[in-house]
Write an enzyme that holds these catalytic residues in place. Sequence first.
Site, PDB file in Angstrom:
ATOM      1  N   VAL A 281      25.905  58.571  34.965  1.00 19.47           N
ATOM      2  CA  VAL A 281      26.946  57.701  33.933  1.00 19.47           C
ATOM      3  C   VAL A 281      27.983  58.555  33.673  1.00 19.47           C
ATOM      4  O   VAL A 281      28.955  58.160  33.535  1.00 19.47           O
ATOM      5  CB  VAL A 281      26.309  57.255  32.610  1.00 19.47           C
ATOM      6  CG1 VAL A 281      27.125  56.492  31.742  1.00 19.47           C
ATOM      7  CG2 VAL A 281      24.932  56.224  32.656  1.00 19.47           C
ATOM      8  N   ASP A 328      65.564  37.432  54.044  1.00 19.60           N
ATOM      9  CA  ASP A 328      66.343  36.648  54.367  1.00 19.60           C
ATOM     10  C   ASP A 328      67.812  37.224  54.271  1.00 19.60           C
ATOM     11  O   ASP A 328      67.927  38.027  53.438  1.00 19.60           O
ATOM     12  CB  ASP A 328      66.464  35.239  53.455  1.00 19.60           C
ATOM     13  CG  ASP A 328      65.269  34.343  53.830  1.00 19.60           C
ATOM     14  OD1 ASP A 328      64.607  34.567  55.131  1.00 19.60           O
ATOM     15  OD2 ASP A 328      64.746  33.530  53.025  1.00 19.60           O
TER      16      ASP A 328
END
Length: 896
Positions: A281, A328
């Site tokens: 843990v 673009d």
Amino acid sequence: MTTNIVWYNLALPKVFDLLKTRKTGLTNREVSLRQKQHGLNVLPEGKKITGLIVFLRQFKNSLVYILLVAAGISLLLEDLVDMYVILAAVFLNVIVGFFQERRAMKAMEKLRQIVKFQTIVVRDNEDKLVEVKELVPGDLVVLRPGDKIPADLRLIEASNLRINEARLTGEANPVTKITQILGPDLVLADRVNMAFMGTIVIGGTGAGIVCETGLRTELGQIAKLIKETKEEQTPLQTKLDSLSRLIGGFILIVSLAILAIGLLVGHSFLEMFTTSVALAVAAVPEGLAVGVTVVLAIGMQRVLKKNALVRKLVAAETLGSTTVICTDKTGTLTEGEMRVVRVITNNHDLEAGHDRFKTHLQETGDQSSFLRALKIGVLSNDAIIENEYSDLKDWVILGNPTEKALILAGSQIGLNRRNLEKIQPRLDTIPFSSDRKMMMTLHRDTKVHNIVYLKGAPEKILEMSSLIDIEGKLHHFLPHQRERIRRRYEHLSNKGLRIIALAFKFVPLEMKKLQESPALYENFAFVGLMGIKDPLRQEAKETIALCQRAGISTVMITGDHRLTAQAIAQELGLPARAENILDGDGLAKMNNTELQKRVRNISVYARVTPRDKLRIVDAWQAAGEVVAMTGDGVNDAPALRAADIGVAVGSGTDIAKETANLVILDNNFKTIVAAVKQGRVIFENIRKIVLYLMSDSFSEVIIIAGALFLGIPLPLLAAQILWINLVGDGLPNMALTVEPEEKHIMDERPIRRQASILDTEMKTLIGTISAVTGIVTLGLFYYFWKTTDDLNLARTIAFTSVGIDSLIYVFSCRSLRVSVFKQNPFSNPWLIIAVLGGMLLQFAAVYLGPIQKVLQTVPLTLEHWLIIGAVVVFVILFIELLKYLFLQQKKVYAEK
């Protein structure tokens, strides 16, 4: 079925024949039968995904699995505080991901909303208003200004019909439509005898036969592409999954090894099982999931301050991994509005600039050809200013982009059409058409004559002109003057400018109408040329150069023709030789393998379709690149979804913004690059947190494993390990999430998609920090345990040494580029506060009674603190030495 028929390549009689229709329209019975055959004219709805499914999907993450296992083990050990903290981290990640994904799912619904309207059709020889969903192939649709095209139509009538197809093709300029048959193999933008679902009529009238409905329309095919296009895992998701598997495997192996070693040296099974589980843990960096989430959230806020909105949390880091930006041109690299940038008369060639037009007018006077040219541009113009009395910057101008540019050019020198028309009111108009290539307006002028103003294509206007205006005086238009002007406009056209010629002539006062006759098109006085273009943003070229330095390739995608695209690329500093440019026709002839071979050499794509954009993204990704794709229209949505980072502009369609990961609010390419920079900062801060937390967790593993191997008592208790991980390290961990950017971060190449979060340098540092801290701490513990025979004192010194050490070496983790001794310690004040807070908590753990009982600590003397301080300094110096060696190695590599 009507699929696969090339409608634009068929003569109208053949179209009528194939669709079994007529100019009087279908009958109600025919409509009913065709609706049964073809279905409703709607886009398909995908399978509904419930909120529960979206919620559960957020748990599909390796790091979440490890945390859930750790939470379960904590519950088993009755460490409820640890369990709650771990579950809180999981819950935070799940909730953020849930809300982000729910927003993204709205994209298809937005697409469907585009076609919820009514339209006029001819049925049984009568005009009828019907719902769009009821249209069938063969229906005859009437088109008027403002209409949305309800299905894909083959046009049979077009009277000056102009349609804005920007949302489908990406081209800002309206397309003038015709009815004549076209050649085969045309890209979408060139099919000018078709009208496509979802586009808008902005001028003229027309009619068309429905040839495709629903899914078979071009818009329907895009909807299908969006549905079929899979979203790839982001690079961060891939790297975190890889890291999680590494941590999980390491913890499992170490825990089993510690359990086995403990049993071999005589410890009880229960004791060793508890210890190995507690260590497992502890070895899980519980703060990592929370830290990553906070870094991403803070990064999103920083990106927002740069005028960009990140819609998906994990996408924020992906920006930093971007290696290719496909952008673009219109509105991103350019201003997004057509402007007059050149005015050419017989005597002058003037480029637009700050007050240049106004200054030139002051120098040349009221009779100048320059003034007359701008005046013609304003008066022979159908654009409408909705709010003429507002400030110029707030004007809303309706009309085609060229006429809007002419209005704005005139406004620069104070020409106001309303005032001009009071003096020269318009009497009649011949509107622009693709056949005539010009517009003519008749105006009242003086008591002696009226005047006709003319604007249009240069070759047409030169043909109609026999005179030339030279600073207010008319002269015969000589051949050499014609030739000079012809060369000039051809040269400017090749540089990407749209050229408009302007002329006028006086006509008798009695002339109140522009009657068609050969004489109407003769004897004009040529005034000048205007060069119009969408100018580059001032910072565009500099930003592309920054991308090049940062190892990012820029690819421009535009609806312009090849020559125009080439000129713009040259202006931007992009590679613009013939081999660097590919148009839609050339791309269509390539298979995917051929495209992948050439994709790295192509920097400009001209006149491409939505599927082409998707292929471009796929080709770059196949080459191992992380691709950002910009877009604003419906046509861009599939490519935005497929790209690693879909970038929608703020002025774009809702569907583009809902599909994208990033929305740039100011439509500026520079903002994309600023977001990429913040993405790199995000990734760097994630790496700093990983380095900090894993070094601490693994040092605890080494301490426990070493003690078991040596057969001595455990130097750290489970409660002490959890205190260090959750309390001591928690504050510095959070402070690292707000680390400011480091200098020169954009001078380095992007992190490759395949690269791990843990590179060689980080693995070495984690291993070294863990080993040095672990070995020194073991030594301290062993020394005090043997010399004092006080186990609690020895454990307190080991516990405090690890805690203080982690609070100090966090400063070394702030940068792998710069020594801790060269950093500004106050550039992140939150870290100073966090470390001071951590120190107070560590003191509380040693001196505060209630906490002493839980952690089994005892008070330390000044001598103990001095020894701990010396150990911390030693560890810091060792880390900095290692960083220095890596920096020197990088310099040698860079010089090679």
